[in-house]
Structure formats: structure tokens, C-alpha cells
Scaffold this active site. Sequence first.
Site, mmCIF file in Angstrom:
data_model
loop_
_atom_site.group_PDB
_atom_site.id
_atom_site.type_symbol
_atom_site.label_atom_id
_atom_site.label_comp_id
_atom_site.label_asym_id
_atom_site.label_seq_id
_atom_site.Cartn_x
_atom_site.Cartn_y
_atom_site.Cartn_z
ATOM 1 N N TYR A 207 0.771 -1.148 0.160
ATOM 2 C CA TYR A 207 -0.078 -0.072 0.096
ATOM 3 C C TYR A 207 0.871 1.209 0.001
ATOM 4 O O TYR A 207 0.534 2.302 -0.712
ATOM 5 C CB TYR A 207 -0.900 0.077 1.247
ATOM 6 N N LYS A 211 1.317 4.281 -3.070
ATOM 7 C CA LYS A 211 1.102 5.735 -2.708
ATOM 8 C C LYS A 211 2.300 6.515 -3.119
ATOM 9 O O LYS A 211 2.120 7.642 -3.571
ATOM 10 C CB LYS A 211 0.660 6.048 -1.256
ATOM 11 N N THR A 244 -13.987 6.111 6.534
ATOM 12 C CA THR A 244 -14.412 5.476 5.127
ATOM 13 C C THR A 244 -14.152 3.928 5.305
ATOM 14 O O THR A 244 -13.428 3.554 6.252
ATOM 15 C CB THR A 244 -13.817 5.997 3.967
#
Length: 325
Positions: A207, A211, A244
Amino acid sequence: MLSALRFYLLPAARLYLLGLKVLLVQLFSRPPRLPVMPRQDGKVAIVTGGGRGIGYEVVCHMARLGVHVIIGGRDEQEGLAAVRRICEQYKEAKVEFKKLDLASLQSVRHFAQSFKERDLPLNILVNNAGVMLVPEGRTEDGFEQHFGINYLGHFLLTWLLLDTLKDSGKCGLVSRVVNVSSSAHRIGEIRLNDLNSCQHYSAHAAYCHSKLAQLLFSSHLHQEMQSGGFPVSSCAVDPGMVDTSLYRHLWTPLRLAQSVIAGLLFRTPAEGAATVLSAALSPVLEGDCGGGYWANGHRDVTTLAFDPQLQLSLWEISLQLLGLQ
């Protein structure tokens, strides 16, 4: 044992410590607020992952300002439901959903081609969709999922729409590419000989790497547009830690803890969308003021000194992986 510690446990520990630091900063600082924006009638925007979370809030606000927004997403039911909610709230809203699966290069190409066939302008492209800590797996085209979805899918989408972005911009009113990144890029690493994380897989590391790749792409794209004299800017933004569904793949005990503290320490999706919207719409960012990396509503100059050779190498390898060169 040492190998497991280095390649699996250490990346997780570094990411969670970084998350703790970000939460502490958020706790003692005010969330960014979106300034009053002028009407944006006549503009067209594409927002990937606009059916929920930060993306949904971005679409809502743009639609309220008169932007014609196209949501690109994988979940058709979710996307159409988002369109209905927005149109019920804002009767004059111009919002639509189109199928886009960033894990499929064929889907990305079909989405871009379908859009270009409509001869619409494209003033704003928000590369927002993403995954985090998904189990090890491959996209339809054989890429590691974080790298393929967060980075490579958006790279291809932007590349295919670049001519339309160039044609839609003009001096004093440039087209904008906004890449939604993360502070996790700070602990990411670009291994040009192992972009697919084949040697040692860690979801946490993958991850962070994706990014960082997204940020390097954003910076190099902006330089390419500026040096070519094209009316297009590219920037990356960090919305902070936002409540989220991005965290749904956390280890179960951590997910339970996250759900408890999110309401207290995490930003709301609307607060997270503020920096994204500023980068996409603010008149202040026209001309030489565009580009860069934005966090907490401000330009973060500490991340601008990336190795230009690394940016170029990643750019060229990405073109090769996508069959664009």
C-alpha cells in the site's frame, strides 16, 4: 524469523506508528475548511471511486457548483444510488455513473474511449479510488493489486485522457489532475526491479509503495505538462485519516478498535474532501501555483525533492508495462 520480522512485521509496525502520528496531529489541529468557491458551470469532471466516502463528497460539492460530474466506479449499484441521492438533493445536478474497474486495463481503456467518443471537455480528473491492505492477489492483467489499482490503473486512465485534458485547458484556466494520495507514501519504497512485490509480499508495504508511486507520477506529470507548455496541472493531495470503508481489510481486532475511535479522531468524508476540492477548484492554484503535494489544506514542500531520475525511471517502466511505448 528475522526475514519475517523485516518483510512482514516491520512494514505493519511502521504504518501503524505513522497512523498514530497522523491522528495526534489531527487531534490538535483544525481540519481544513473549504473556502467559498465560485460557480463552475460548463466544466466537466471525472471522479474515480465517487460512489462513496471522500469521492462521494467531492462529487456532491462539484455538482452543487454546476460541474458536470461523471463517477467512474466498479460497483454499478452503489454508483447509481449515489447519482440518485445527489440528484434528489440538487435538482439541477448533472451527475452520471459509468462503469470503471481499475483492476482491468481493458475496462480502463473502454471507459476512456467511451468518454472521448462523446466529445465532451475534461477540466478535472480526480484519481480518488483505491484499495488498502487487501490480501495478496493479482489484477486481471497480473499486477499486484495495490500497485495495479491505486497506481497503474490511474496512470493509464490519465494517459488516455491526457489529450482531452490538454484541449480543455487554456491559459489562466488549466485542466487539473488531482491524485488522492496518503501520508503512507513517506514510508513507501520504489523497487524498480520488483514493482509487483513478488520477492517479499506485505500488504502494508505494498500500500505504501503504491502511494509513493502515485505521488512520483503526479510530480513527473506536472513537470511534463509545464515543460511542454500544456495547460494542464497535476498535484497530489493527502486528505488525512478519514472515516471511510478504506480500512475494512484491517486485522479484525484493529478494525474493531478503528471503528470505535474513528468517530472521535478521524476526519469525516466531507472534511477529507476539502483538500481534494481545493486542489481541483481553487482559483488560487492557477498558473505557476499549481502542482505539488497538498496536506491539511497547505502545500507540503518537504516532499517535492524527489529524485527526478526515479520519477523518470518509474514513468518509463510504467509506459512499458502498459504497452504505451
